[in-house]
Design an enzyme around this catalytic site. Structure first.
Site, PDB file in Angstrom:
ATOM      1  CB  SER F  97      51.549 -18.975  -2.524  1.00 47.78           C
ATOM      2  OG  SER F  97      51.386 -19.090  -3.906  1.00 47.78           O
ATOM      3  CE  LYS F 140      50.710 -22.996  -4.920  1.00 51.41           C
ATOM      4  NZ  LYS F 140      50.860 -22.204  -3.684  1.00 51.41           N
TER       5      LYS F 140
END
Ligand SMILES: [Ca+2]
Ligand SMILES: [Ca+2]
Ligand SMILES: [Ca+2]
Ligand SMILES: [Ca+2]
Ligand SMILES: [Ca+2]
Ligand SMILES: [Ca+2]
Ligand SMILES: [Ca+2]
Ligand SMILES: [Ca+2]
Ligand SMILES: [Ca+2]
Ligand SMILES: [Ca+2]
Ligand SMILES: [Ca+2]
Ligand SMILES: [Ca+2]
Lengths: 191, 191, 191, 191, 191, 191
Positions: F97, F140
């Protein structure tokens, strides 16, 4: 079976002292040079710490051969391989205490200066040539004596260990305390 | 199944002696050279100690071919690869005792000098060409005899072992004690 | 599912025989060459012993193509890569018995000489081109027969094994005993 | 046994602080340069994180020596090897907290500027020269004191840790908080 | 989440079919080329067998681009790197069945010829471009259908498998049986 | 301890978002370039998937800098090394990611274009610059908020995840959905 010392000074051969499971032993370090691309070849079942010692010894020798009394051609190291072997090939060996022996052997091999045959040595080496204390000294000295060695170079930081040994152990052997590689070389090279 | 010796001297082929779980055996070491970048290729399921033996053997051969009677072109080793194979490929092999055989094979391959076919040898080699004692000698000699070998080179430090063997074992085989590689070469090369 | 043999001779394709957990099988070894830096690329889930066989096969081919009837340009091997693949890619393969097949495939690929399609072979190869005995011969011959192979090259040292087989196994197949690679090539190359 | 600090400023030698199982310790990092192909040689039984720290330190030093007051010849790094050693060779070392020490040692070695001998430092380094907080500070400061260090560089993000320590720990030592490598260099280089 | 097919033909992008623990899936293989030294870079958590497939695919493509309708500059492969990636990066992938997809992607990338976007394919590839049968075909076809693929290339040796499937599975998808890579390319390249 | 965002735009520094065992975190990716032979050096305890992400990011950047508005000298990549570091060095990091962050950092470093400092991003990248969905988005975004980030780039395929979050999470942060790297660059580079 124990080896006895060589009779004559030789180039690229130095006697080290090892401490093994079955007591002390002497190790005859051999160094040879040949045209190549600057590789360091290490044989004799060396462990990782001993291989790093050889790298340190080589870097040290390169630094002191840039100029001065051990000067070597500027591109010698980039145009030669250096092979270091420690017999016997099947016996695993490790630890940093062969550092001074490896450096002396390399310096002898690249300069062509002989190393005294009656001599053994032990000591960790640093990149700047400092000699650090090592372990197993009593067993190493017994092995040196058995091999008829008459002079042993010992790290100065091990002096206090020796003061505690029986006098008999040292009988017939001169002990020289060294604090750096230049002292090692002064005592071992047959100039 | 056991091999019998080759009938004729050949280049780059030398008979060694091995000591395995099922007794002694002969090993026909093959060495070939070809244009390349100085690589050493080792096949035949060799273990780490045997691979190091081959490196030692090669360095030794390079040192004695710089000049003198075995002289080789100065850049031969940098412009050729050397391939050493020991049949049979699936059988794992290890230990330092093929050292003298490897060195003899390499020297023969790079000089083009033939090796006697009636000969076998065993012994650890050091970087300076000293021949060190090995183990399993009785089994090795029995294997040599079975392969119709008539002359065996043995490290001088193994002499005392042989003195304890039955005479029958040695019957029909000449034992030559060697203390260094130059003696090995004197006895094995068909000059 | 079993493959049947190719219909025509081809360059760089040779039929080998394998002995697996589930019986014998045929392996179609493929060899291709391309401009490069002399690398040997091996695919097909080969084990270490088989990879060493390929290195031996390549060194052998280099030695016999230096001159003579299989001569190849002197720097061909240094300016080309050789890729050897053995389908099927997911099946692990190992052992030295594909040695002669690998060498034949390489020689065919580098010379452009075709290999007969009706042919299969098995045998370990040494660096000098000697063909050594292999195992699992009965299963291998059954696989060859199933693949409509009409001629099989077998190491001479396996002759005694074949003498013990049922005649039916060999029916319709010519067995040629070979003792070295030159005999293998004489029988397999479509010159 | 604990080392005491060197008496004089030196090139390529910097005192770091480590936190080990048996308490804090000082580490004398040594950096040497020699003609070569741009290799980074790392010895002293360094773990993977410490090896990466050395790579980061080297990249940082390369970036700040492109121009300005620490300028180094444009192709110096591609034409030299850099060898970093941390005695004692047999002691495993790891972690990112030697980052600033490694960078200072490299900069000193490549510029020839001496590092003050009365100084120790600790801190993780980033590629842009930011100094990140480290752990085990109390033990490290005790070790620095025992080695007669009089000035210690500490990451600014560790300031709050120090405020909680006994005053005795810091007695006789000047603590300088640093937030990036330029501050480290301002405090450590003997310009 | 399942991807649907791209809308347009593209260079260096080919849809493969995979068989995973949770059923079939489509894999969009991406191939890119860039100036370099002939390296093959493989990303996407590929296993060893899939990495070998990529090597085989590359060798095959090199062999058919030496001349003919897919001709590529003679030194293109030695002066470029080829990077093959298979998203998604964290998903481990293995097996030989992406062989034809890898080869098609490489050929497209090195020639600049587009690959049809409505197409998926599966099949092991050999060095000579033969297409071998693969497993998990039913699951793969279901995945292709879900991704709106309208044409699927399948190894001819899998024809018998398909004959046993429900007709519904194939509804709306054209199945093309291929026996070698040239047939794969004829069906997939947008010339 | 959590870092807050940098105050100014910078070259080669980009804020990514990570999902760890203890919640979300921000990762400040650093990219530096230096003269070299085209090596990619990766530090920061990256796992294999993250290292592959860096390779993909680099190949992508090479492909879009061949021409157009991000054009870079044709042989820049072959004559420079690229070093990517992600502090903190001792924290293991993995997963795909960080792909978009790595690519943005590399592009910034090789073009000298600054990256906005108020920005963070997350997303897997493919070789063609497609942005794929990632996991752990809520954690996140919380980490981004804590670090005073005001704009976050999120893969378009994660849009549906965000629609399910509490509005509070997003308060004060602009979310930009991206489907490919060109959109990422349009939003992050300070041109
Ligand atoms: Ca001994
Ligand atoms: Ca010499
Ligand atoms: Ca045998
Ligand atoms: Ca030859
Ligand atoms: Ca088969
Ligand atoms: Ca070709
Ligand atoms: Ca200490
Ligand atoms: Ca120097
Ligand atoms: Ca998927
Ligand atoms: Ca391109
Ligand atoms: Ca953090
Ligand atoms: Ca730079």
């Amino acid at each position: 079976r124990r080896e006895v010392k060589n009779k004559n000074s030789d180039i690229g051969i130095v006697r080290g002292l090892a401490w093994t499971a079955v007591g002390g032993d002497t190790l005859e370090i051999e160094v040879n040079t040949m045209p190549g691309k600057g590789e360091l070849k290490l044989t004799g079942s060396m462990g990782d710490v001993m291989k790093e010692s050889a790298m340190i010894a080589l870097s040290y020798v390169r630094s002191i051969t840039e100029k001065g009394k051990y000067k070597v051609d500027i591109d010698f190291f980039e145009k030669h391989n250096i092979h270091i072997h420690i017999p016997e090939g099947a016996t695993p060996k490790d630890g940093p205490s062969a550092g001074v022996t490896l450096a002396t052997g390399i310096l002898s091999a690249v300069t062509g200066i002989k190393v005294f045959a009656n001599l053994a040595m032990t000591g960790e080496i640093t990149l700047r040539g400092k000699v650090l204390a090592i372990g197993g000294l009593k067993e190493k000295l017994l092995a040196a004596k058995a091999a008829k060695i008459t002079k042993v170079l010992v790290p100065i930081d091990n002096e206090k260990d020796i003061e505690e040994f029986d006098e008999e152990i040292l009988e017939g052997m001169e002990i020289v305390y060294v604090k750096n590689m230049l002292e090692v070389l002064d005592n071992s090279l047959d100039i």
